[in-house]
Design a protein around this motif. Structure first.
Motif, short mmCIF file in Angstrom:
data_model
loop_
_atom_site.label_atom_id
_atom_site.label_comp_id
_atom_site.label_asym_id
_atom_site.label_seq_id
_atom_site.Cartn_x
_atom_site.Cartn_y
_atom_site.Cartn_z
N HIS A 121 0.83 -1.21 0.00
CA HIS A 121 0.00 0.00 0.00
C HIS A 121 0.87 1.25 0.00
N ASP A 124 2.06 1.79 -3.52
CA ASP A 124 1.01 2.39 -4.35
C ASP A 124 1.01 3.91 -4.22
N ARG A 125 1.12 4.40 -3.00
CA ARG A 125 1.11 5.85 -2.77
C ARG A 125 2.34 6.52 -3.37
N THR A 279 -2.86 -2.87 12.67
CA THR A 279 -3.32 -2.33 11.39
C THR A 279 -4.04 -3.43 10.62
N GLY A 281 -6.64 -4.27 6.84
CA GLY A 281 -7.04 -3.80 5.53
C GLY A 281 -6.83 -4.86 4.46
N VAL A 320 -5.22 0.61 6.93
CA VAL A 320 -3.88 0.69 6.35
C VAL A 320 -3.62 2.02 5.66
N SER A 321 -4.65 2.64 5.07
CA SER A 321 -4.43 3.93 4.40
C SER A 321 -4.03 5.01 5.39
N ASP A 322 -4.59 4.95 6.61
CA ASP A 322 -4.20 5.91 7.64
C ASP A 322 -2.73 5.73 8.02
N VAL A 324 -0.28 4.46 6.18
CA VAL A 324 0.59 4.89 5.08
C VAL A 324 0.73 6.41 5.07
N GLU A 325 -0.38 7.10 5.30
CA GLU A 325 -0.33 8.55 5.38
C GLU A 325 0.60 9.01 6.49
N GLY A 401 -13.76 0.75 7.59
CA GLY A 401 -12.67 0.05 6.94
C GLY A 401 -12.86 -1.45 6.84
#
Length: 427
Positions: A121, A124-125, A279, A281, A320-322, A324-325, A401
């Motif tokens: 992930h 990807d970002r 975490t 996702g 998981v997006s949180d 990664v941020e 989520g």
């Protein structure tokens, strides 16, 4: 005789050249071809002058703002014209395009463990923002399927490599995620786990030192052990069993943090440390022993949800997006850390089981089993430091989520062809 022959040959060649030149001139004059050629050159010159970006800006400057400034004695009008000139300069070219010199330069980034759950992930970002990404993974827990959608992209590279062995790369940033993170995986080969945490971290820190790269270590909330302080702040030193079955991971990460700080203080390596809390996702390993993936897989398979102990132990779950941020903000920021990255929303295992029941199967049963050794009773991050210094906090609630993770697990457990039938049977 030879000399006279050469003169005659030169004269004949000269006459032949003159004949060809006259032919060319007559051809150009015939049917006004010369006129068409001259007209074409004039049109091309005019078009280049009108549509050239630099000329357009010059015409705009000369015909509009500056003329207004010369012809008007009003100070307000002059101020408006001056602001318009500044606007043109800031735009850099017609249409508001950013000048090449001001565009963000893509970074060269290596992500160890980049084919894993969190790593993929993150990749990807990084790819989405235009970085050149190198994934280094030995595929012990990672999978090519997690990053195969980047195959063929010239900015992406995948290297099968174990970080326990040195590697030479030219990069700007190093995200060091390589290490099995679930109890099932890190207990499978505890010696290998601690070697990955210690030797692997040493190798990547050495690389950062050699090439001048910034280094981010993904540590874990497990450095707090079974905490005596609740919630856990970064200044808490933890309560860890150094000889327990989980110490290969817990103590391994604590040692990795020590190494990172020693390289930072002793070798001036730019270091960032993140302590990651639970975490979840899409792309999580199925049956990896972590509670969210266990509950989701069991509910989908119509198996009882296994709760260890009395189910009153607590965890905090972030999407998981949180995470990664948070990792990217930490890497781009100016603070070393460590920083807690987790969701302060606290759930008991029984509460989590009920959320999974609501999301997948209200009729799913709960089965209690003896608790595992050294399992922490409480886990909740204090993220005040991350809020203040990184401007970060999680945005995705568990009930938002979890359905995204369930959709991914359903596809992988049953396959695409059975997804619709499974969905209808569980509703």
């Amino acid at each position: 005789m030879g000399y006279r022959r050469d003169e005659m040959e030169q004269a004949e060649a000269h006459q032949a050249y003159n004949r060809k030149a006259m032919k060319a001139i007559r051809y150009m004059l015939r049917e006004q071809r010369l006129v068409f050629v001259l007209v074409g050159i004039a049109i091309a010159t005019l078009a280049f002058t009108l549509f050239s970006p630099s000329s357009s800006i010059r015409i705009q400057y000369n015909s509009d703002p500056l003329s207004e400034m010369r012809s008007s004695s009003s100070s307000s009008l002059a101020q408006q014209s001056r602001s318009r000139i500044e606007e043109y300069i800031s735009m850099g070219s017609v249409g508001g395009r950013i000048p090449l010199g001001l565009k963000r330069k893509g970074l060269r980034v290596v992500v160890t463990g980049g084919a894993g759950f969190v790593g993929s992930h993150l990749v990807d970002r990084l790819m989405a923002r235009g970085d050149k990404v190198i994934v280094v993974d030995n595929f012990f827990t990672g999978s090519k399927e997690n990053v195969m959608h980047h195959f063929g992209n010239p900015n992406f590279e995948l290297i099968r490599h174990d970080v326990v062995e040195p590697i030479l790369l030219e990069v700007d940033h190093i995200y060091h995620l390589a290490c099995p993170a679930s109890p099932v995986h890190y207990k499978f080969n505890p010696v290998k786990t601690i070697k990955t945490n210690v030797v692997g971290t040493l190798n990547m820190l050495g690389l950062a030192k050699r090439v001048g790269a910034r280094f981010l270590l993904t540590s874990t909330s497990e450095v707090y052990g079974d905490p005596l302080q609740h919630p856990q702040v970064e200044t808490y030193w933890g309560n860890v069993n150094p000889i327990g079955v989980r110490s290969c991971y817990d103590e391994g990460k604590r040692t990795a943090e020590t190494l990172a700080m020693d390289y930072h203080r002793g070798a001036n390596v730019e270091v960032r440390i993140a302590r990651i809390f639970n975490t979840y996702g899409p792309r999580m390993c199925i049956d990896d022993g972590r509670v969210v993936s266990n509950f989701v897989a069991q509910a989908l398979r119509k198996e009882p949800l296994t709760v260890y102990g009395d189910g009153k132990q607590t965890r905090s779950f972030q999407f998981v997006s949180d995470l990664v941020e948070g990792l990217m903000r930490l890497m781009e920021g100016e603070h070393v850390g460590p920083f807690n990255l987790g969701n302060p929303g606290e759930f008991t295992m029984l509460e989590l089981a009920k959320v999974v029941q609501e999301t997948i199967d209200p009729n799913a049963k709960i089965e209690f089993r003896p608790n595992t050794e050294d399992d922490p009773h409480k886990r909740k991050p204090d993220i005040t430091k991350a809020k203040e210094l990184l401007g970060w906090e999680p945005k995705v609630a568990l009930r938002q989520g979890l359905p995204l993770m369930v959709k991914d697990f359903r596809q992988r457990v049953f396959g695409d062809q059975n997804q619709e039938a499974t969905s209808s049977s569980t509703e």
